[in-house]
Enzyme design. Sequence first.
Site, short mmCIF file in Angstrom:
data_model
loop_
_atom_site.label_atom_id
_atom_site.label_comp_id
_atom_site.label_asym_id
_atom_site.label_seq_id
_atom_site.Cartn_x
_atom_site.Cartn_y
_atom_site.Cartn_z
CG ASP A 105 -0.22 0.11 2.54
OD1 ASP A 105 0.81 -0.56 2.70
OD2 ASP A 105 -0.69 0.86 3.42
CD GLU A 198 4.38 0.43 6.81
OE1 GLU A 198 5.25 0.72 7.65
OE2 GLU A 198 3.96 1.25 5.96
#
Length: 432
Positions: A105, A198
């Site tokens: 991400d 994350e």
Amino acid sequence: MGIKYSLICKCPIPLCNLNLSNESEFAMTAIERFLKYVSFPTMSDEASETVPSTEKQLALGRYLADELSAIGLTEVELDEMGYLYATLPSNTASTVTLGLIAHMDTSDACADAPIKAKIVSYDGGDVCLNEEKGIFLKEEEYPSLGKYKGNSLIVTDGTTLLGADDKAGICAIVSALERIIKNDLPHGKVRVCFTPDEEIGRGADHFDVEKFAADYAYTVDGGPLGELEYENFNAASAKAVFRGVSIHPGTAKGKMKNAQLMAMDFAALLPPGETPRETEGYEGFFHLIEMKGECESAELSYIIRDHDRDKFAAKKALFEDAGRQINEKYGEGSCEITVRDSYYNMKEIIDDHMYTVERAKSAMEAVGVSPVIVPIRGGTDGARLSFMGLPCPNICTGGENFHSRFEFLPTESLLKVVDIVERLITDAAELI
């Protein structure tokens, strides 16, 4: 999925004839691979209650699963929560399993699409990112730019982030694995995991340490070339909710309680010198990340950070005390405080596993990179994973200005990180 990029002459990588639209073709240089990865928008969403928080992360996960299988990894599994696991089986007598981790991400600090990447040959001074909109990457504002004179930089058009955090980390891992497999270099067993979410602090929430089954690991999620990190902030999220009373301002004397003004009073009770703008190194901070409100109600959302556990506890206590003072001034129930710990300083764990740091230093030095051990002014999946039983320092990706429209990645740095990761893997082959 096609990729948008521009080419400035003198680029050391021959991208002029690139066609990265065919997702079944994985024969790429590391630079081509990185450009392919950033063509996938993968912003995570803190407001989402799904896992992963955004469907678009799975699109990259599926592509990576196919790619890992194509280059020769085994046990490739993209689970329903967006965690991609894979294995490089050992071809030596080594009984040690090394783990390599990066996240898919990107930050929600600025737009993630459409990313229009370009490679510029940097000769010093400012870099024009977008002539039409007058957007420049300025050396005066980003002094570290000057040290890359003579390098080729991957940048955007200044309207989105680049996504090197952490697609450069994924790229370095995949490229190193591919090179090891193609050249049949000696290696022990390697476990790989690419995680979702994350950036919103959930990357380790559903990480299966037992299934991963590595003896130690590295997150490839750091910044400039040479950075090696095993200290990070202790972190908490904190929220102050204010409840006011609205009444016509013409008759408000002694009756109105403006929640927005309470919020302003609260913010003024926190140390003005302890913000990200005013701190560096090991200094902690209170960071206001969101505010909203009206007369009847208001909210302030913060993150609280400090490397020292005692100072971290003191900051949380100060935040709670500010709420108590608001209630004393405006009446009980005017302010409600919530503080939740997010992760802790991995140094507490890594101190007992310093061989992980020494091996990373040796790998860097072996490929001509000088290690620079610095504290992380943030966190990585490795912080929580270390406390979950998997010692996990963090190594560089080569990028700069993460979470920004002015993010850039020197191609020379990325290629050197590939060398570092390869060396970590081949050096581990000698461990019994």
